[in-house]
Design a protein around this motif. Structure first.
Motif, PDB file in Angstrom:
ATOM      1  N   ASP A 136       0.809  -1.220   0.000  1.00  0.00           N
ATOM      2  CA  ASP A 136       0.000   0.000   0.000  1.00  0.00           C
ATOM      3  C   ASP A 136       0.840   1.267   0.000  1.00  0.00           C
ATOM      4  O   ASP A 136       0.317   2.367   0.160  1.00  0.00           O
ATOM      5  CB  ASP A 136      -0.965   0.019   1.187  1.00  0.00           C
ATOM      6  CG  ASP A 136      -0.265  -0.218   2.512  1.00  0.00           C
ATOM      7  OD1 ASP A 136       0.976  -0.097   2.548  1.00  0.00           O
ATOM      8  OD2 ASP A 136      -0.941  -0.530   3.503  1.00  0.00           O
ATOM      9  N   ALA A 139       2.180   5.798  -2.328  1.00  0.00           N
ATOM     10  CA  ALA A 139       0.810   6.115  -2.723  1.00  0.00           C
ATOM     11  C   ALA A 139       0.760   7.480  -3.400  1.00  0.00           C
ATOM     12  O   ALA A 139       1.548   8.375  -3.092  1.00  0.00           O
ATOM     13  CB  ALA A 139      -0.112   6.097  -1.514  1.00  0.00           C
ATOM     14  N   ALA A 214      -6.047   2.450   1.955  1.00  0.00           N
ATOM     15  CA  ALA A 214      -6.143   3.577   1.014  1.00  0.00           C
ATOM     16  C   ALA A 214      -7.228   4.558   1.447  1.00  0.00           C
ATOM     17  O   ALA A 214      -7.060   5.780   1.313  1.00  0.00           O
ATOM     18  CB  ALA A 214      -6.426   3.056  -0.394  1.00  0.00           C
ATOM     19  N   THR A 232      -2.337   3.152  -5.050  1.00  0.00           N
ATOM     20  CA  THR A 232      -1.220   2.456  -4.428  1.00  0.00           C
ATOM     21  C   THR A 232      -0.753   1.371  -5.392  1.00  0.00           C
ATOM     22  O   THR A 232      -1.388   1.136  -6.424  1.00  0.00           O
ATOM     23  CB  THR A 232      -1.630   1.826  -3.083  1.00  0.00           C
ATOM     24  OG1 THR A 232      -2.407   0.649  -3.328  1.00  0.00           O
ATOM     25  CG2 THR A 232      -2.425   2.808  -2.228  1.00  0.00           C
TER      26      THR A 232
END
Length: 678
Positions: A136, A139, A214, A232
Motif C-alpha cells: 500500500d 501512494a 487507502a 497504491t
C-alpha cells in the motif's frame, strides 16, 4: 562536435518524449525507487526489462485488463504488472499501457523498480517478485479542486457506506478482476459515484485490507472535497459527484470514454536545404527559410537549456522563514480551535491522556463521531513552535500502517495543536515495563510488535517519498492500536535527508539517554544507523521487560546492553527473557536477541540496515553475523573519554574528543528537542 550534437539531439528527443507523455490528460504520477538498485543501458537487466515491457504492450489476447509477466534469471529477472481500470475497453487499456511502457523507463532511466499511474491503467516493474503481494506504499493521492457545501457529516457517512460496500464487492472478485463501481445518494440531491479496484492476484483479505488502508488517506487528501482518488501499487479508488466512469461499456447511452492519444515517437526533422531554398523561384520561400531557421534554432536552444537545467539543478534549500508559508499549503488539514475545544470538553482533565516533553495530550471526539488524540503544545515553549512546524511539514506527508497518522492541526493565536488518530491501547512502555500488564503481551504479540516497528522504520528510511531519521525511537513513542499493532509516533525531533544523503551532523543533540547511538551522543553524527541502534535497544527491552537504564550500580551492571552482553558471552542468554513469556518459540526469541545485539554495535558499519533486519526476522535461512561488544559499556574503555554530570535536571555528556559537542538527554524519558527543521 558531432558526438556532442548527437547527444544534444538525443537529449532533446527524450525531453520532447517525456513532455508529450506527461502532457497527456490521463497521466497522473510515477515513483522511482533508488533503494532497490540501478541498472546500466547495456546491462542484462535492461535487456530483460525491454523484453518484458514489449511482451506486455504487444499482448492482444488478454481482454480483462490484467497483465502479469516475468522474464530472465535471478538476479536480473524482471517482474512486471499492468492493470487497467475495470471499465476501460480493450483498446483504451492497451493504448494506456503502451504509453506507460514507453514513458516509465524514461522517467526512471536507471532504477530497477518503478511504478506509473495513469487514469486508465497502472504499470509497475521490479527486480523482486511482486506477484500476489499486497503493498500500500508508495501512494499517490489527489483531491478535487471544488470544496463541498452543505452537510459534510452526512456526505462523509454516505461516502464511507458506499466505499465500504464497493470494497467488499471488489474483494470478492475472481482471479481475473477485482473491481466494483456504483453510486449513492448524497446531500443536496447529489449523486455520489465511486469505483474501487485491486490487482486480481491478491487474496480477498489482502484486497480488502489494501483498500481500507487507502481509504485512510481521505482526510489528508480529499477531506471536504467533492471528489478524490488514491492510487497504491496494489489497489486504488476514486469518488466524485459526477459520473466519471463507463457504467455500462456496451450501452450506447453511456458516457463516451475516448482513448488517450498514443505516445508519438520523436522523429528528427529533415535537414533544411538553405541553398535550394535560396534559389527557389518564389521569393516568399526564401523568406520562410530565413525566418524559420533562426526560430527553430532558438526553440531547440531553449529546450536544450531547459533539459540541461533539469538535469543538473539541485534542490534549493528553503529558508526557515518559509516554514509557516508551507504550513498554509496544507489548509485542508487545518481545524478551528473552537472545534477542538468542544471535542476535548475544553481540554478537561478527564480527557487527559498524558504529558509529553512539549505539552499535554488529550482525548477528543469530533462532531462526526471520530475519536482523536490532541497534542496541545506548551504556550511558553520556544521548542514547541519548532516542533509544531516540523511535525506538520513532515508527518502530513507520511502514510503507513505502522506510523501514527496526522489528521490535522490548529494554528490560532498562541495555540499550537496537533490532531492525530486515536490509538486506544496507549504506549508500549505501559505494557512491557508494567509487572501486571506485561502478561498481556505473549511472545506472538511481542514479535508482531517488533516486526511492525521495523516495517515502520523501513518506510521512513527507504520507502517513503522522503527519507526521515526519527532520532527518538523508544518504547513511550510506540503506540498500540486495538489489535496491539505498533505505530511509531512523535516526530518532533525527526530530520529530513536528501535521498542520496547518508550522514548528518548537528551540534544540538536531542533525544532520550539510553536509546542514543554513541556516534550521535558524542559527536552529533546521525544516520539511519542511529535509528537502528535505538531499535536494537527497543528489541532487547521488549524481550526482557526491563528498561535499558533500570540497572543500579549495586548489580555491577550499568544497563540492559551490558547485562545482555554478559549473558551472551556466558551462554546463558535465557536469563534475559521476561519470565512472563512462559510459552513461545525459544529459537525465535534467541534469534531476536541476536539481532538486537547486532543493532547496538559500537561501530556503525557493523550494524545492519533496517531492510536487512527485516530479512533476518523473516528468513531463518540467513546466517547471522557474530555480534561484538555493544556500545556504552562502562567497562569498555569509553568511560575515560566521557564525563557525566548533572546540570539543571539534564544529563550533559561531554567527550574529550569533541569539547564543542554536548548532549541534552532526559532523565525521565521525556524527549528534549533542539530542532533544525529542513
Amino acid at each position: 562536435m558531432a558526438m556532442v550534437s548527437s547527444r544534444l539531439v538525443f537529449l532533446v528527443s527524450i525531453c520532447i518524449l517525456v513532455s508529450q507523455a506527461i502532457a497527456q490528460p490521463d497521466f497522473l504520477d510515477h515513483f522511482c525507487s533508488d533503494d532497490k538498485g540501478n541498472y546500466t543501458s547495456n546491462s542484462t537487466y535492461k535487456a530483460n526489462l525491454n523484453q518484458v515491457l514489449s511482451s506486455l504492450s504487444s499482448n492482444t489476447e488478454i481482454d480483462y485488463g490484467f497483465y502479469k509477466f516475468s522474464y530472465g534469471q535471478s538476479p536480473d529477472k524482471v517482474y512486471s504488472l499492468g492493470l487497467c481500470r475495470g471499465d476501460a475497453k480493450p483498446d483504451i487499456c492497451r493504448s494506456c499501457l503502451n504509453n506507460a511502457t514507453n514513458l516509465l523507463p524514461l522517467l526512471c532511466p536507471n532504477q530497477k523498480e518503478a511504478i506509473g499511474w495513469y487514469d486508465y491503467c497502472m504499470l509497475r516493474y521490479s527486480l523482486r517478485n511482486i506477484f500476489g503481494i499486497m503493498e500500500d506504499t508508495p501512494a499517490y493521492d489527489m483531491g478535487n479542486t471544488s470544496n463541498l457545501s452543505g452537510n459534510l457529516d452526512q456526505f462523509n457517512q454516505d461516502l464511507g457506506t458506499l466505499l465500504n460496500s464497493k470494497r467488499v464487492q471488489a474483494a470478492a472478485g475472481g482471479s481475473l478482476r477485482k473491481f466494483a463501481e456504483g453510486n449513492a445518494t448524497a446531500p443536496n440531491n447529489q449523486t455520489l459515484y465511486s469505483l474501487v479496484q485491486c490487482t486480481p492476484d491478491l487474496s480477498d483479505k489482502d484486497c480488502s485490507e489494501c483498500l481500507a488502508q487507502a481509504f485512510g488517506y481521505i482526510p489528508g487528501c480529499c477531506g471536504a472535497k467533492q471528489g478524490g482518488r488514491v492510487n497504491t501499487p496494489s489497489c486504488y479508488f476514486r469518488f466524485e459527484v459526477y459520473l466519471f466512469y463507463d457504467a455500462k461499456a456496451d450501452n450506447a447511452s453511456s458516457p463516451s470514454l475516448s482513448p488517450p492519444p498514443p505516445l508519438v515517437p520523436y522523429v528528427s526533422p529533415p535537414p533544411l536545404n538553405n541553398t535550394a531554398a535560396a534559389k527557389g523561384k518564389e521569393s516568399n520561400k526564401s523568406q520562410t527559410v530565413i525566418i524559420v531557421v533562426p526560430i527553430i534554432s532558438f526553440v531547440v536552444l531553449i529546450i536544450i537549456s531547459f533539459c540541461i537545467y533539469l538535469r543538473v539543478r539541485k534542490p534549493r534549500e528553503k529558508p526557515q522563514s518559509e516554514s509557516m508559508d508551507e504550513i498554509g499549503r496544507v489548509e485542508s488539514l487545518q481545524l478551528g480551535f473552537g472545534t477542538i475545544k468542544v471535542a476535548t470538553d475544553d481540554f478537561s482533565d478527564a480527557n487527559k491522556l498524558g504529558r509529553g516533553g512539549f505539552g499535554v495530550v488529550y482525548k477528543g471526539k469530533l462532531f462526526d463521531g471520530q475519536v482523536i488524540a490532541v497534542k496541545r503544545l506548551s504556550k511558553n515553549s520556544r521548542q514547541g513552535d519548532l516542533e509544531f512546524k516540523n511535525e506538520v511539514l513532515l508527518v502530513a506527508k507520511l502514510q503507513h500502517r505502522n506510523l501514527v497518522r496526522l489528521l490535522g492541526f490548529c494554528l490560532e493565536g498562541i495555540e499550537r495543536l496537533l490532531i492525530y488518530e486515536f490509538v486506544p491501547n496507549g504506549s508500549l512502555d505501559h505494557f512491557i515495563f508494567d509487572p501486571i500488564k506485561r502478561a498481556q503481551l505473549d511472545w506472538g504479540r511481542r514479535y508482531k510488535i517488533i516486526i511492525g516497528i521495523a516495517r515502520g522504520l523501513l518506510y521512513l528510511h527507504e520507502d517513503s517519498r522522503l527519507r526521515i531519521i526519527h532520532r527518538d525511537l523508544k518504547a513511550s513513542n510506540i503506540l498500540l492500536d486495538f489489535e496491539m499493532n505498533p505505530k511509531i509516533s512523535d516526530f518532533g525531533t525527526a530530520r529530513l535527508f536528501e535521498l542520496d544523503q547518508s550522514v548528518g551532523n548537528t551540534i544540538r543533540i536531542v533525544g532520550t539517554y539510553g536509546y542514543m547511538s554513541p556516534e550521535y551522543a558524542m559527536h552529533g553524527q546521525f544516520s539511519v544507523k542511529s535509528d537502528v541502534f535505538s531499535f536494537g535497544v527497543l528489541v532487547l527491552e521488549i524481550i526482557s521487560g526491563r528498561k535499558n537504564n533500570s540497572f543500579c550500580s549495586g548489580e555491577n551492571i550499568k544497563n540492559l546492553l551490558s547485562y545482555a552482553w554478559k549473558n551472551w558471552k556466558q551462554g546463558i542468554i535465557s536469563n534475559l527473557i521476561d519470565p512472563t513469556l512462559k510459552a513461545g518459540s525459544t529459537t525465535e526469541i534467541m534469534r531476536c536477541i541476536h539481532i538486537g545485539l547486532l543493532c547496538v554495535q559500537q561501530n556503525v558499519a557493523n550494524r545492519p540496515t533496517i531492510a536487512s533486519v527485516i530479512l533476518m526476522l523473516d528468513r531463518y535461512t540467513i546466517t547471522l553475523p557474530i555480534p561484538l561488544e555493544p556500545a556504552f559499556l562502562m567497562n569498555s574503555g569509553t568511560e575515560s573519554n566521557i564525563r557525566l554530570q548533572w546540570e539543571n535536571d539534564t544529563r550533559v555528556i561531554e567527550s574529550n574528543q569533541s569539547k564543542s559537542n554536548f548532549v541534552k538527554a532526559s532523565i525521565n524519558e521525556v524527549s528534549i528537542t533542539e530542532l533544525s527543521p529542513r
